[in-house]
Enzyme design. Sequence first.
Site, PDB file in Angstrom:
ATOM      1  N   ASP A  97     -32.820 -15.755  24.828  1.00 50.60           N
ATOM      2  CA  ASP A  97     -33.125 -14.429  25.369  1.00 50.60           C
ATOM      3  C   ASP A  97     -34.310 -13.895  24.578  1.00 50.60           C
ATOM      4  O   ASP A  97     -34.663 -14.433  23.522  1.00 50.60           O
ATOM      5  CB  ASP A  97     -31.906 -13.490  25.197  1.00 50.60           C
ATOM      6  CG  ASP A  97     -32.156 -12.097  25.776  1.00 50.60           C
ATOM      7  OD1 ASP A  97     -32.938 -11.977  26.739  1.00 50.60           O
ATOM      8  OD2 ASP A  97     -31.584 -11.125  25.262  1.00 50.60           O
ATOM      9  N   SER A  98     -34.875 -12.810  25.069  1.00 52.59           N
ATOM     10  CA  SER A  98     -35.951 -12.171  24.329  1.00 52.59           C
ATOM     11  C   SER A  98     -35.396 -11.508  23.059  1.00 52.59           C
ATOM     12  O   SER A  98     -36.131 -11.293  22.111  1.00 52.59           O
ATOM     13  CB  SER A  98     -36.623 -11.115  25.206  1.00 52.59           C
ATOM     14  OG  SER A  98     -35.642 -10.217  25.694  1.00 52.59           O
TER      15      SER A  98
ATOM     16  N   TYR B 208     -39.547  -8.452  26.882  1.00 56.17           N
ATOM     17  CA  TYR B 208     -40.226  -9.229  27.929  1.00 56.17           C
ATOM     18  C   TYR B 208     -40.383  -8.352  29.189  1.00 56.17           C
ATOM     19  O   TYR B 208     -41.304  -8.518  29.958  1.00 56.17           O
ATOM     20  CB  TYR B 208     -39.382 -10.447  28.326  1.00 56.17           C
ATOM     21  CG  TYR B 208     -39.424 -11.646  27.402  1.00 56.17           C
ATOM     22  CD1 TYR B 208     -39.936 -11.592  26.108  1.00 56.17           C
ATOM     23  CD2 TYR B 208     -38.913 -12.871  27.848  1.00 56.17           C
ATOM     24  CE1 TYR B 208     -39.936 -12.707  25.284  1.00 56.17           C
ATOM     25  CE2 TYR B 208     -38.921 -13.995  27.042  1.00 56.17           C
ATOM     26  CZ  TYR B 208     -39.422 -13.922  25.765  1.00 56.17           C
ATOM     27  OH  TYR B 208     -39.418 -15.035  24.961  1.00 56.17           O
TER      28      TYR B 208
ATOM     29  N   CYS C 189     -31.445 -14.441  29.944  1.00 50.83           N
ATOM     30  CA  CYS C 189     -32.338 -13.291  30.078  1.00 50.83           C
ATOM     31  C   CYS C 189     -32.690 -13.193  31.558  1.00 50.83           C
ATOM     32  O   CYS C 189     -33.236 -14.155  32.135  1.00 50.83           O
ATOM     33  CB  CYS C 189     -33.588 -13.531  29.235  1.00 50.83           C
ATOM     34  SG  CYS C 189     -34.859 -12.281  29.435  1.00 50.83           S
TER      35      CYS C 189
ATOM     36  N   GLU D 267     -31.165  -2.189  21.670  1.00 50.38           N
ATOM     37  CA  GLU D 267     -31.699  -2.867  20.479  1.00 50.38           C
ATOM     38  C   GLU D 267     -31.606  -1.954  19.249  1.00 50.38           C
ATOM     39  O   GLU D 267     -31.554  -2.432  18.121  1.00 50.38           O
ATOM     40  CB  GLU D 267     -33.150  -3.299  20.712  1.00 50.38           C
ATOM     41  CG  GLU D 267     -33.317  -4.415  21.725  1.00 50.38           C
ATOM     42  CD  GLU D 267     -33.082  -5.808  21.149  1.00 50.38           C
ATOM     43  OE1 GLU D 267     -33.380  -6.043  19.978  1.00 50.38           O
ATOM     44  OE2 GLU D 267     -32.563  -6.667  21.900  1.00 50.38           O
TER      45      GLU D 267
ATOM     46  N   CYS E 295     -29.490  -7.275  33.543  1.00 45.43           N
ATOM     47  CA  CYS E 295     -30.141  -7.456  32.248  1.00 45.43           C
ATOM     48  C   CYS E 295     -29.027  -7.781  31.256  1.00 45.43           C
ATOM     49  O   CYS E 295     -27.989  -7.103  31.251  1.00 45.43           O
ATOM     50  CB  CYS E 295     -30.870  -6.182  31.840  1.00 45.43           C
ATOM     51  SG  CYS E 295     -31.521  -6.239  30.152  1.00 45.43           S
TER      52      CYS E 295
ATOM     53  N   HIS F  75     -28.764  -7.267  28.261  1.00 42.09           N
ATOM     54  CA  HIS F  75     -28.476  -6.227  27.263  1.00 42.09           C
ATOM     55  C   HIS F  75     -27.424  -5.240  27.772  1.00 42.09           C
ATOM     56  O   HIS F  75     -26.759  -4.569  26.979  1.00 42.09           O
ATOM     57  CB  HIS F  75     -29.739  -5.431  26.934  1.00 42.09           C
ATOM     58  CG  HIS F  75     -30.667  -6.127  25.988  1.00 42.09           C
ATOM     59  ND1 HIS F  75     -31.332  -7.280  26.310  1.00 42.09           N
ATOM     60  CD2 HIS F  75     -31.025  -5.832  24.719  1.00 42.09           C
ATOM     61  CE1 HIS F  75     -32.076  -7.652  25.290  1.00 42.09           C
ATOM     62  NE2 HIS F  75     -31.905  -6.795  24.305  1.00 42.09           N
TER      63      HIS F  75
HETATM   64  N1  DGL Z   1     -32.248  -9.259  28.088  1.00 37.94           N
HETATM   65  C1  DGL Z   1     -33.405  -9.225  28.940  1.00 37.94           C
HETATM   66  C2  DGL Z   1     -32.963  -9.375  30.385  1.00 37.94           C
HETATM   67  O1  DGL Z   1     -31.856  -9.834  30.648  1.00 37.94           O
HETATM   68  C3  DGL Z   1     -34.283  -8.006  28.823  1.00 37.94           C
HETATM   69  C4  DGL Z   1     -34.858  -7.653  27.495  1.00 37.94           C
HETATM   70  C5  DGL Z   1     -36.354  -7.524  27.480  1.00 37.94           C
HETATM   71  O2  DGL Z   1     -36.946  -6.687  28.185  1.00 37.94           O
HETATM   72  O3  DGL Z   1     -36.948  -8.307  26.757  1.00 37.94           O
HETATM   73  O4  DGL Z   1     -33.719  -9.073  31.282  1.00 37.94           O
END
Ligand code: DGL
Length: 284
Positions: free
Chosen positions: A15-16, A47, A79, A156, A194, A196
């Site tokens: 993941d990012s 990302y 991600c 985050e 997402c 997160h």
């Molecule tokens: N966890 C990433 C996703 O599922 C998003 C985080 C980011 O923007 O880097 O899209």
Amino acid sequence: MSSPEPTPPTIGVFDSGFGGLTVLRALIARMPRARFSFLGDTARLPYGSKSRRTIARYAVESAQFLVREQGAEFLVIACNTASALALDAIQDAVPVPVLGVIEPGAASARAASQTGDVLVIATDATVRSHAYSEACQAQGLRALEKACPLLVPLVEEGWTDHPVTAEVIRIYLNELNADAAARGLRPDTLVLGCTHYPLLRPLLERSVPPGVRVIDSAEAAAESAARLFNGRVRPAGDQPNAQTAGQPTEIHCFATDSVEKFQHLGSRFLGYPVGPVQLIDLGG
Ligand code: DGL
């Protein structure tokens, strides 16, 4: 005589940032005896606000690290942003099977929705790609997508149960519900597009209208991965839980920025201590 247990595969997950640890947690619950290498590209996060070209470059470098340096035999792109914008680029760049989180998320929404109308919240880049709309349409669903760019930084920051985050969620969901009503949609499912967002699930569940189900693409992706591995890793239900049996799942964590922050916040995402984290440099 029982047949010998097959060699557990090495599964690369990336993941990012920390969000993908929600997918790792779901994978471990289903395949506690697999060996996992997790990479959080924390130096280049988010990302979700970047262009397809940049996301593809970052995602391919992350995938190549897991395959070339860690010997991953299978990749889970934990991600949504990388899955939406770079799945093809990753598949072309590595010689192993690659699973993204968008298709499993849409399939889960199909299973949950009665009305056929679903809401999707995700990063800006994921929404601009319309990957969820397309995946949902392929499942016979109508999807209304909304970018929620403030949520990843709040997660985050560790503000997963904070009044500011609750208010931001309330505003985003009010706007999304008003848009759905204006279009004559009758949504009964909210997809967390997402990785997160599962950390915000309690706040999100308090903000959705009654009767709307919240779908977590992390759970759906882990379910798909476990099905693909059927035969190579005995399902979790067949064996004692590796953690409670004193046989911890083998997890190797890598981050491209502060390992201290990864250890601190990562443990919250994973649900238990992430253990040692190794700093790596994937370039700028
Ligand atoms: N966890 C990433 C996703 O599922 C998003 C985080 C980011 O923007 O880097 O899209």
